[in-house]
Design a protein around this motif. Structure first.
Motif, PDB file in Angstrom:
ATOM      1  N   ARG A  19       5.030  36.620   4.656  1.00 11.26           N
ATOM      2  CA  ARG A  19       5.960  37.163   3.953  1.00 11.26           C
ATOM      3  C   ARG A  19       7.248  36.685   3.837  1.00 11.26           C
ATOM      4  NH1 ARG A  19       4.647  43.618   4.515  1.00 11.26           N
ATOM      5  NH2 ARG A  19       6.488  43.467   3.371  1.00 11.26           N
ATOM      6  N   PRO A  20       7.922  36.645   2.777  1.00 12.39           N
ATOM      7  CA  PRO A  20       9.158  36.216   2.761  1.00 12.39           C
ATOM      8  C   PRO A  20      10.142  36.931   3.912  1.00 12.39           C
ATOM      9  CG  PRO A  20       8.438  36.384   0.708  1.00 12.39           C
ATOM     10  CD  PRO A  20       7.426  37.092   1.435  1.00 12.39           C
ATOM     11  N   VAL A  22      13.329  38.787   4.974  1.00 16.51           N
ATOM     12  CA  VAL A  22      14.291  39.647   4.132  1.00 16.51           C
ATOM     13  C   VAL A  22      15.647  39.797   4.564  1.00 16.51           C
ATOM     14  CG1 VAL A  22      14.816  42.094   3.128  1.00 16.51           C
ATOM     15  CG2 VAL A  22      12.433  41.205   3.274  1.00 16.51           C
ATOM     16  N   SER A  24      20.002  40.602   4.012  1.00 13.81           N
ATOM     17  CA  SER A  24      21.021  41.361   3.244  1.00 13.81           C
ATOM     18  C   SER A  24      22.292  40.791   3.559  1.00 13.81           C
ATOM     19  CB  SER A  24      20.985  42.803   3.960  1.00 13.81           C
ATOM     20  OG  SER A  24      22.069  43.543   3.140  1.00 13.81           O
ATOM     21  N   GLU A  59      10.493  30.660   1.103  1.00 12.66           N
ATOM     22  CA  GLU A  59      10.994  32.092   0.443  1.00 12.66           C
ATOM     23  C   GLU A  59      11.632  33.014   1.097  1.00 12.66           C
ATOM     24  OE1 GLU A  59       7.470  33.646  -1.780  1.00 12.66           O
ATOM     25  OE2 GLU A  59       7.200  31.639  -2.599  1.00 12.66           O
ATOM     26  N   TYR A  61      13.883  36.706   0.549  1.00 14.85           N
ATOM     27  CA  TYR A  61      14.277  38.013  -0.167  1.00 14.85           C
ATOM     28  C   TYR A  61      15.505  38.386   0.217  1.00 14.85           C
ATOM     29  CZ  TYR A  61      13.606  41.919  -3.049  1.00 14.85           C
ATOM     30  OH  TYR A  61      13.774  43.094  -4.037  1.00 14.85           O
ATOM     31  N   ILE A  63      18.937  40.719  -0.390  1.00  8.87           N
ATOM     32  CA  ILE A  63      19.638  41.703  -1.057  1.00  8.87           C
ATOM     33  C   ILE A  63      21.113  41.721  -0.977  1.00  8.87           C
ATOM     34  CG2 ILE A  63      19.922  44.477  -1.225  1.00  8.87           C
ATOM     35  CD1 ILE A  63      17.055  43.558  -1.379  1.00  8.87           C
ATOM     36  N   PRO A  74      18.687  42.379  -5.907  1.00  7.29           N
ATOM     37  CA  PRO A  74      17.355  41.695  -5.244  1.00  7.29           C
ATOM     38  C   PRO A  74      17.323  40.432  -5.703  1.00  7.29           C
ATOM     39  CG  PRO A  74      16.860  43.491  -6.747  1.00  7.29           C
ATOM     40  CD  PRO A  74      18.190  43.475  -6.970  1.00  7.29           C
ATOM     41  N   ALA A  76      14.718  36.924  -5.236  1.00  7.98           N
ATOM     42  CA  ALA A  76      13.866  36.289  -4.390  1.00  7.98           C
ATOM     43  C   ALA A  76      13.904  34.788  -4.774  1.00  7.98           C
ATOM     44  CB  ALA A  76      12.264  36.520  -5.072  1.00  7.98           C
ATOM     45  N   LYS A  78      14.786  30.685  -2.765  1.00  8.63           N
ATOM     46  CA  LYS A  78      14.195  29.738  -1.718  1.00  8.63           C
ATOM     47  C   LYS A  78      15.541  29.133  -1.043  1.00  8.63           C
ATOM     48  CE  LYS A  78       9.815  28.903  -3.766  1.00  8.63           C
ATOM     49  NZ  LYS A  78       8.894  27.928  -4.272  1.00  8.63           N
ATOM     50  N   SER A 104      16.484  37.954 -12.834  1.00 10.07           N
ATOM     51  CA  SER A 104      16.982  38.635 -11.776  1.00 10.07           C
ATOM     52  C   SER A 104      18.030  37.308 -11.313  1.00 10.07           C
ATOM     53  CB  SER A 104      16.484  38.895 -10.536  1.00 10.07           C
ATOM     54  OG  SER A 104      15.743  37.929 -10.104  1.00 10.07           O
TER      55      SER A 104
END
Length: 129
Positions: A19-20, A22, A24, A59, A61, A63, A74, A76, A78, A104
């Motif tokens: 999973r990518p 995350v 912030s 990838e 993600y 915020i 948000p 998504a 790279k 986005s």
């Protein structure tokens, strides 16, 4: 009789997709936004200070919070840029996240450039250049 392994039809040597990551990032000042923005990327991008290692194309993600805007954006994206630890010229370690070419990505690029105004064309130093 010995138990035999079950054949699932999937070779065990194939890695499962990860999973990518995350991340912030809250940017509270216009000067910090200018330093982090990467207008030279096709869809725009943002520099994210981090000590974690990433690979180009990975990838992410993200915020993103900008200045006094109550919205969280948000993204998504790279990894398109890596500044490793110990880079010259006192550059911060981190990654550049390329905005996606979707609604986005277009929205955040427009918002950043709206906040920066004419400064987006400035030649002042940034985290990446």
């Amino acid at each position: 009789m010995a138990d035999l392994p079950v054949n699932t039809g999937v070779p065990s040597s194939i890695p499962t997709p990860s999973r990518p990551s995350v991340l912030s990032l809250a940017i509270r000042e216009k000067a910090a936004l200018y330093s982090a923005y990467m207008p030279f990327l096709k869809n725009g991008g943002i520099f994210v200070p981090t000590n974690k290692s990433y690979r180009l194309g990975e990838e992410i993600y993200l915020i993103l919070t900008l200045l006094d805007d109550p919205n969280k954006y948000p993204i998504a994206g790279k990894v398109a840029w890596i500044t490793p630890a110990g880079a010259g010229n006192n550059k911060s370690q981190g990654i550049g996240v390329h905005f996606p070419l979707d609604e986005s990505g277009i929205r955040i690029k427009s918002r950043v450039e709206e906040l920066l105004g004419a400064a987006v064309k400035s030649s002042r130093a940034t985290h990446t250049l």
